[in-house]
Design an enzyme around this catalytic site. Structure first.
Site, PDB file in Angstrom:
ATOM      1  N   GLU A 199      -1.494  -1.501  -5.925  1.00 20.77           N
ATOM      2  CA  GLU A 199      -2.787  -0.913  -6.207  1.00 20.77           C
ATOM      3  C   GLU A 199      -2.632   0.089  -7.341  1.00 20.77           C
ATOM      4  OE1 GLU A 199      -6.437   0.790  -3.486  1.00 20.77           O
ATOM      5  OE2 GLU A 199      -4.390   1.155  -2.899  1.00 20.77           O
ATOM      6  N   ASP A 224       0.862  -1.175   0.000  1.00 21.75           N
ATOM      7  CA  ASP A 224       0.000   0.000   0.000  1.00 21.75           C
ATOM      8  C   ASP A 224       0.900   1.228   0.000  1.00 21.75           C
ATOM      9  OD1 ASP A 224      -2.539   1.404   0.311  1.00 21.75           O
ATOM     10  OD2 ASP A 224      -1.777   1.925   2.292  1.00 21.75           O
ATOM     11  N   ASP A 258      -3.115   1.306   7.163  1.00 29.44           N
ATOM     12  CA  ASP A 258      -2.305   1.013   5.975  1.00 29.44           C
ATOM     13  C   ASP A 258      -1.972  -0.472   5.861  1.00 29.44           C
ATOM     14  OD1 ASP A 258      -2.303   3.678   5.318  1.00 29.44           O
ATOM     15  OD2 ASP A 258      -0.528   4.090   6.535  1.00 29.44           O
TER      16      ASP A 258
END
Ligand code: ZN
Length: 305
Positions: free
Chosen positions: A200, A117, A282
């Protein structure tokens, strides 16, 4: 001037026009490509030599009509180069960039998969709990902004403004080099240790529109990081995955799949109502990214009830 770089720049112009026309006709995917722009004296300059225009002479490189130049090698060339580009950047540094073919190396990783992330405060939070802090660009950035104000006050195209421009370019180079060093080290470490890497897909151009955060976001180099991870995955025979940006990775518990919905950015950790574990925002997102990428995510629709 040798004829080779001249021919190469005509070839580049041809590519630029083709991209522009294909973009107009809708034949080209992605963002619209604009009409080719003229080169600027103040921007970086380059000349490309193809086979016949250059040759390797021991530690030196022979360039047609220029002679032998002695570069400082950053690494040995893995194979015979097919072309070399001489680049002079805005701060008057010279580089030679070779095009070579590389064979992928097959090696075993110690971990099966990892989800990452990316954020502003901590650059990357991994699904195994590790974090990576990016170097601070604050000090250099402050200097850049000060010089930019100074440059704006100086008369256009004056010698003094030119000197300021070069100073700004040097600072920008310093920031870029610090970032590149950090990203290279981090991506090499991640790709070495993990077989599958899941990232992502971030809507960076949309996020940059937030004027308060745009500078910080641009300095992070998320896109650069993604490209480095992708290239290194290919090189070491790893699998590289990018999940959709619409996946609700920060709204779902990574342990039980309970969906708590959207939470404010200021909330850093969540106590799950369903299973009672406290989730770091996170880290939870990173684990969800890994799950979605590996295809074994919770069915959030079922557990929501
Ligand atoms: Zn839970």
């Amino acid at each position: 001037m040798s004829c080779v770089p001249l021919q190469q720049s005509v070839a580049d112009l041809d590519v630029a026009f083709k991209n522009f026309f294909n973009s107009c006709k809708g034949k080209r995917k992605g963002r619209k490509v604009g009409y080719p722009k003229f080169k600027k004296r103040t921007s970086s300059q380059s000349a490309r030599f193809r086979v016949g225009g250059f040759s390797l002479k021991g530690d030196g490189v022979y360039l047609a009509k220029i002679g032998i130049v002695n570069p400082i090698w950053s690494r040995e060339l893995p194979s015979e180069p097919s072309s070399v580009t001489v680049i002079k950047d805005c701060a008057n540094r010279y580089f030679l960039s070779f095009v070579v073919e590389v064979e992928p190396v097959k090696s075993e990783a110690k971990n099966p998969s990892i989800g990452i992330d990316l954020g502003i405060k901590t650059f990357a939070v991994m699904s195994n709990g590790e974090t990576a802090e990016s170097p601070s660009y604050k000090k250099l950035d402050r200097k850049v902004r000060k010089l930019q104000r100074k440059g704006a006050r100086q008369p256009k195209d004056s010698k003094r403004q030119n000197a300021t421009r070069i100073r700004i370019a040097k600072l920008h180079n310093q920031i870029a080099d610090t970032r590149k060093d950090f990203l290279h080290k981090l991506s090499t470490k991640i790709v070495n240790e993990n077989q599958v890497i899941v990232l992502e897909d971030l809507n960076v151009s949309g996020m940059v529109k937030n004027r308060k955060l745009s500078r910080a976001i641009s300095q992070q180099g998320w896109h650069e990081f993604r490209i480095l991870c992708q290239a290194k995955s290919e090189k070491f025979g790893r699998e590289f995955k990018v999940i959709s940006r619409w996946e609700p990775t920060s709204q779902v518990c990574s342990d039980c799949g309970f969906k708590w919905g959207k939470i404010d950015l200021s909330i850093r950790s969540v106590l799950c109502l369903s299973c009672g574990t406290e989730q770091d925002r996170d880290e939870n997102a990173a684990r969800n990214i890994e799950k979605v990428g590996m295809g074994n995510r919770h069915d959030s629709k079922c557990t929501q009830r």
